[in-house]
Motif scaffolding. Structure first.
Motif, PDB file in Angstrom:
ATOM      1  N   TYR A  37       0.655  -1.115  -0.041  1.00 44.32           N
ATOM      2  CA  TYR A  37       0.049   0.044  -0.042  1.00 44.32           C
ATOM      3  C   TYR A  37       0.882   1.285  -0.033  1.00 44.32           C
ATOM      4  CZ  TYR A  37      -3.827   3.253   1.172  1.00 44.32           C
ATOM      5  OH  TYR A  37      -4.825   4.217   0.724  1.00 44.32           O
ATOM      6  N   THR A  38       0.737   2.106  -0.884  1.00 44.06           N
ATOM      7  CA  THR A  38       1.579   3.168  -1.056  1.00 44.06           C
ATOM      8  C   THR A  38       1.202   4.641  -0.787  1.00 44.06           C
ATOM      9  OG1 THR A  38       1.175   3.144  -3.410  1.00 44.06           O
ATOM     10  CG2 THR A  38       3.020   1.735  -2.623  1.00 44.06           C
ATOM     11  N   THR A  39      -0.595   4.816  -0.729  1.00 46.27           N
ATOM     12  CA  THR A  39      -0.837   6.084  -0.567  1.00 46.27           C
ATOM     13  C   THR A  39      -0.240   6.702   0.887  1.00 46.27           C
ATOM     14  OG1 THR A  39      -2.953   5.433  -1.667  1.00 46.27           O
ATOM     15  CG2 THR A  39      -2.946   7.335  -0.242  1.00 46.27           C
ATOM     16  N   PRO A  40       0.377   7.960   0.591  1.00 46.48           N
ATOM     17  CA  PRO A  40       1.144   8.511   1.724  1.00 46.48           C
ATOM     18  C   PRO A  40       0.693   8.840   2.959  1.00 46.48           C
ATOM     19  CG  PRO A  40       1.178  10.032  -0.179  1.00 46.48           C
ATOM     20  CD  PRO A  40       0.410   8.838  -0.602  1.00 46.48           C
ATOM     21  N   PHE A  41      -0.445   8.445   3.315  1.00 40.90           N
ATOM     22  CA  PHE A  41      -1.317   9.120   4.485  1.00 40.90           C
ATOM     23  C   PHE A  41      -2.394   8.187   4.959  1.00 40.90           C
ATOM     24  CE2 PHE A  41      -4.750  10.514   2.148  1.00 40.90           C
ATOM     25  CZ  PHE A  41      -4.202  11.088   0.741  1.00 40.90           C
ATOM     26  N   ILE A  42      -2.548   8.068   6.090  1.00 39.13           N
ATOM     27  CA  ILE A  42      -3.726   7.438   6.661  1.00 39.13           C
ATOM     28  C   ILE A  42      -4.517   8.496   7.368  1.00 39.13           C
ATOM     29  CG2 ILE A  42      -4.344   5.715   8.321  1.00 39.13           C
ATOM     30  CD1 ILE A  42      -2.366   3.864   7.137  1.00 39.13           C
ATOM     31  N   PRO A  68      -9.166   7.717  -0.616  1.00 39.88           N
ATOM     32  CA  PRO A  68      -8.398   6.467  -0.338  1.00 39.88           C
ATOM     33  C   PRO A  68      -8.642   5.706   0.813  1.00 39.88           C
ATOM     34  CG  PRO A  68      -7.141   8.351  -1.208  1.00 39.88           C
ATOM     35  CD  PRO A  68      -8.183   8.936  -0.647  1.00 39.88           C
ATOM     36  N   MET A  69      -8.856   6.339   2.059  1.00 43.81           N
ATOM     37  CA  MET A  69      -9.355   5.509   3.149  1.00 43.81           C
ATOM     38  C   MET A  69     -10.653   4.730   3.030  1.00 43.81           C
ATOM     39  SD  MET A  69      -6.507   5.935   5.266  1.00 43.81           S
ATOM     40  CE  MET A  69      -5.657   5.646   3.719  1.00 43.81           C
ATOM     41  N   VAL A  70     -11.594   5.518   2.633  1.00 40.31           N
ATOM     42  CA  VAL A  70     -12.884   4.990   2.616  1.00 40.31           C
ATOM     43  C   VAL A  70     -12.982   3.728   1.610  1.00 40.31           C
ATOM     44  CG1 VAL A  70     -15.374   5.172   1.958  1.00 40.31           C
ATOM     45  CG2 VAL A  70     -14.283   6.981   3.087  1.00 40.31           C
ATOM     46  N   ASP A  71     -12.126   4.043   0.397  1.00 41.08           N
ATOM     47  CA  ASP A  71     -12.132   2.796  -0.491  1.00 41.08           C
ATOM     48  C   ASP A  71     -11.288   1.496  -0.037  1.00 41.08           C
ATOM     49  OD1 ASP A  71     -13.371   4.455  -2.445  1.00 41.08           O
ATOM     50  OD2 ASP A  71     -11.616   4.922  -3.459  1.00 41.08           O
ATOM     51  N   LEU A  72     -10.223   1.838   0.663  1.00 42.99           N
ATOM     52  CA  LEU A  72      -9.253   0.791   1.265  1.00 42.99           C
ATOM     53  C   LEU A  72      -9.990   0.084   2.184  1.00 42.99           C
ATOM     54  CD1 LEU A  72      -6.375  -0.499   1.795  1.00 42.99           C
ATOM     55  CD2 LEU A  72      -6.394   1.364   3.591  1.00 42.99           C
TER      56      LEU A  72
END
Length: 467
Positions: free
Chosen positions: A14-19, A452-456
């Motif tokens: 997983y490479t999106t740079p924030f959570i 991205p968080m909701v999708d993840l």
């Protein structure tokens, strides 16, 4: 304590740079009646402020975030109406005990493009903050933006104002690359703005740069790093270029108009990262957080308070800004005119809310945030929560130790080199199992950075972390 190292510890990286955590946001159907849940009449604590300036002159080809393109002619006087609204909103938030009795530690003016505002409007906003909020004596105030906005009057103002940190989204010093990505930045203007600020005695300058852009050769990247070396920059943030689905760049690549990206796991891209590490080390920078490099003593204070301290609150002001107040994440939808109208009605613009964090989720959020600085201090964790990190997260710790992603020594759990390479997956290890498979949040409003968080989390945990 170490374990045998494997090169593929998870099914996929997983490479999106924030959570942003907790991930799910729900539509705020109670309107202003939700405000009492934020306990705004209670005594405050340390907090930071994020101001969303939602305008850009152009939209970069792969930008997935919310911007409203502002014409220089501004026929509907949108900039002035927006500034009137954000000033009124700031004054209203400042009237609550929670933000009068706390301490405002850092302010970040982002966007969009924070620097796009006319100098007089920028001054009005900052004067409002310092007249109404308990700003700490050692505060940090960052203005993010574009070198093209730095006219002589804005350079003079910034160098002699409350602003003490500037962030420039340079991306690359190669004009051909900037054209390919549709960037509004210009290489020579970025260099000029940095030199002009430095000549005015302004020291705290940070730059954003990207690598593995379309057609980005390693030799070009190395030249970018050489230009950086000769500039008076104290802080550098770097990102892998990403193609977001549905953006113009995604379409250009599919049409064959733009070269596809090199595989980010290839040796070629890994060598680009090694070039970065070598160059920053030679400049005397240290890598103190993921993607963040700086000269010692010039770390990002906003990030320190936001990520590296426990439960520090965030007051987000402006459309598409999010707040973290009384253990709730709240934010407003992507609508400048809706924001202005709400403020003019005497309301706060809150269209999306999270559930309130439970004690367990607070611990999870703390660990994920602190891991951005590569380690968990066991004594500090016990001080914050009155319990043992190794007991609270025993299965998670055993997994990452067993996969060679971390080592335990000297009262710290520290990521190994492999753990740093897979750091987003390691952070996901500490997420609550009950959050995975949450598909109903997909139907609720949320802003672009949270997408991205909701999708993840609508997917399966096993797809990213294995059995």
């Amino acid at each position: 304590m170490t374990a045998p190292v494997t090169t593929q510890p998870y099914p996929q990286k997983y490479t999106t740079p924030f959570i942003l955590y907790p991930p799910a946001l729900w539509e705020n159907r109670s309107g202003q009646e939700f405000l009492p849940q934020l306990a705004l009449d209670q005594t405050g604590q340390d907090y930071v402020m994020y101001l969303s300036i939602p305008f850009c002159r152009v939209r970069c080809y792969s930008c997935p975030y919310f911007v409203d393109q502002l014409s220089p002619h501004d026929p509907r006087n949108k900039e002035a109406r927006f500034v009137d609204a954000i000033v009124a909103d700031l004054e209203r938030w400042a009237s609550y005990k929670r933000f009068q009795t706390g301490s405002l530690r850092a302010i970040y003016i982002g966007g969009g493009t924070g620097s796009l505002l006319k100098t007089a409007y920028l001054k009005r906003i900052l004067d409002t903050i310092f007249a109404n909020y308990p700003v700490a004596k050692d505060y940090e105030l960052t203005l993010e933006g574009n070198a093209r906005d730095y006219t002589p009057d804005k350079l003079d103002y910034v160098a002699d104002s409350h602003i003490n940190r500037v962030s420039l989204g340079v991306q690359s010093f190669d004009e051909s690359i900037l054209r390919i990505i549709g960037s509004p930045h210009a290489a020579q203007e970025s260099i000029k703005a940095i030199n002009e600020l430095s000549s005015r005695g302004f020291s705290n300058i940070q730059m954003d740069m990207m690598y593995n852009l379309p057609g980005h050769r390693r030799e070009t990247w190395q030249r970018d790093l050489e230009v950086l070396r000769d500039l008076d920059v104290k802080h550098l943030t770097t990102y892998l270029y990403r193609i977001h689905p549905g953006t113009p760049q995604d379409k250009f690549i599919k049409m064959g108009k733009v070269a596809p990206l090199v595989d980010k796991e290839s040796e070629y891209v890994r060598n680009m990262y090694r070039d970065l590490v070598e160059a920053t080390e030679n400049m005397g920078f240290h890598n103190y957080m993921f993607d963040h490099f700086c000269r010692p003593g010039w770390e990002n204070v906003y990030n320190e308070w936001t990520f590296l301290r426990n439960n520090v609150e965030i007051l987000g002001v402006g459309p598409s800004a999010y707040s973290f107040i009384n253990d709730y994440r709240v934010g407003g939808r992507k609508d400048v005119e809706g924001y202005i109208a709400a403020v003019n009605r005497g309301e706060h613009f809150i269209s999306a809310v999270s559930s309130q964090l439970s004690p367990r989720v607070r611990k999870e959020r703390y660990v994920m945030n602190i891991l951005q600085a590569f380690a968990v201090d066991l004594k500090e964790y016990e001080f914050q929560f009155g319990s043992s990190f190794l007991e609270d997260f025993k299965p998670e710790v055993e997994r990452i130790l067993g996969r060679g992603l971390a080592e335990l020594a000297d009262d710290k759990l520290t990521l190994t080199q492999l753990g740093r390479e897979w750091h987003m997956n390691v952070m996901l290890e500490f997420t609550n199992p009950d959050f995975w498979g949450e598909t109903t949040a997909l139907e609720h409003p949320h802003w672009a950075m949270n997408t991205p968080m909701v999708d993840l989390f609508a997917g399966r945990r096993e797809d990213w972390l294995g059995a």
